[in-house]
Design a protein around this motif. Structure first.
Motif, PDB file in Angstrom:
ATOM      1  N   ALA A   1      45.121  18.399 163.575  1.00 42.93           N
ATOM      2  CA  ALA A   1      43.949  17.656 162.811  1.00 42.93           C
ATOM      3  C   ALA A   1      44.673  17.824 161.212  1.00 42.93           C
ATOM      4  O   ALA A   1      45.493  18.477 161.050  1.00 42.93           O
ATOM      5  N   TRP A   2      43.948  16.763 160.730  1.00 46.59           N
ATOM      6  CA  TRP A   2      44.452  16.578 159.299  1.00 46.59           C
ATOM      7  C   TRP A   2      43.843  17.993 158.372  1.00 46.59           C
ATOM      8  O   TRP A   2      42.802  18.355 158.881  1.00 46.59           O
ATOM      9  N   SER A   3      44.449  18.439 157.396  1.00 49.41           N
ATOM     10  CA  SER A   3      43.887  19.436 156.648  1.00 49.41           C
ATOM     11  C   SER A   3      42.750  18.983 155.682  1.00 49.41           C
ATOM     12  O   SER A   3      42.716  17.669 155.555  1.00 49.41           O
TER      13      SER A   3
ATOM     14  N   GLU B   1      37.443  17.025 162.776  1.00 47.97           N
ATOM     15  CA  GLU B   1      38.835  16.769 162.931  1.00 47.97           C
ATOM     16  C   GLU B   1      39.537  17.805 163.871  1.00 47.97           C
ATOM     17  O   GLU B   1      40.253  17.712 164.728  1.00 47.97           O
ATOM     18  N   ALA B   2      39.129  19.109 163.589  1.00 51.50           N
ATOM     19  CA  ALA B   2      39.719  20.233 164.523  1.00 51.50           C
ATOM     20  C   ALA B   2      39.168  20.195 165.821  1.00 51.50           C
ATOM     21  O   ALA B   2      40.035  20.289 166.747  1.00 51.50           O
ATOM     22  N   ARG B   3      38.118  19.874 166.173  1.00 53.50           N
ATOM     23  CA  ARG B   3      37.431  19.806 167.362  1.00 53.50           C
ATOM     24  C   ARG B   3      37.927  18.636 168.169  1.00 53.50           C
ATOM     25  O   ARG B   3      38.256  18.614 169.446  1.00 53.50           O
ATOM     26  N   VAL B   4      38.360  17.495 167.528  1.00 55.06           N
ATOM     27  CA  VAL B   4      38.928  16.169 168.163  1.00 55.06           C
ATOM     28  C   VAL B   4      40.227  16.366 168.173  1.00 55.06           C
ATOM     29  O   VAL B   4      40.970  15.969 169.542  1.00 55.06           O
ATOM     30  N   PHE B   5      41.153  16.762 167.264  1.00 53.56           N
ATOM     31  CA  PHE B   5      42.557  16.727 167.448  1.00 53.56           C
ATOM     32  C   PHE B   5      43.187  17.914 167.404  1.00 53.56           C
ATOM     33  O   PHE B   5      44.408  18.165 167.251  1.00 53.56           O
TER      34      PHE B   5
END
Length: 170
Positions: free
Chosen positions: A25-27, A17-21
């Motif tokens: 990113a969602w938590s 999530e962190a790398r993509v968004f």
């Protein structure tokens, strides 16, 4: 291989999530909720223990809503997102749902093109949907009763043999 996501995937999904968004990113808590909430279907694309992409949808009484679809940047354009989408569409179709809906940022032409390739059409504009950036979203929908790219009853653009293998690989 595509498989059902599990709570044991949480660490990898938080990183993905962190790398993509990025900062959108969602938590960890949001991801935990999504993975364990009723009426949710989440799938991961895994290769040798590494999750390279994932997607999920919520299923209502008549419709499914694509909640997210993300693939690591270094493995994009290999059919992973399309393969996940096919499996999510098939799952919603098997549940007897009538259509799949989604929202997509108007400034994400690659995602818009992917969804169009898989038979989604724009049904409206949601002004300021993505906050705090105040970015609009296209509402898109796809009737169900068929699996794969294109309108109901068709596959749309022809998939390569490699993509077909990816989609059928369980």
């Amino acid at each position: 291989m595509i498989r059902a996501a599990a709570l044991g995937d949480l660490d990898q999904l938080v990183n993905l999530e962190a790398r993509v968004f990025g900062d959108k990113a969602w938590s960890r808590q949001e991801l935990r909720f999504e993975l364990s909430a009723p009426s949710r279907t989440y799938l991961v694309w895994e290769d040798q223990g590494a999750i390279l992409g994932y997607g999920g949808c919520w299923s209502g009484e008549r419709d499914a809503e694509l909640m997210t679809l993300g693939v690591l940047p270094e493995v994009r354009n290999r059919g992973i997102a399309g393969s996940l989408l096919v499996k999510l569409i098939a799952s919603a179709d098997r549940m007897g749902l009538q259509r799949m809906n989604l929202k997509v940022r108007v400034d994400n032409p690659a995602a818009i093109d992917l969804y169009k390739d898989f038979g989604f059409s724009q049904t409206g504009l949601c002004k300021g949907y993505y906050q705090p950036e105040d970015v609009d979203a296209w509402a898109m929908t796809r009737p169900l009763s068929s699996v794969g790219p294109g309108p109901v009853g068709s596959v749309g653009r022809k998939l390569s043999k490699g993509q077909e293998r990816i989609i059928d690989h369980e």
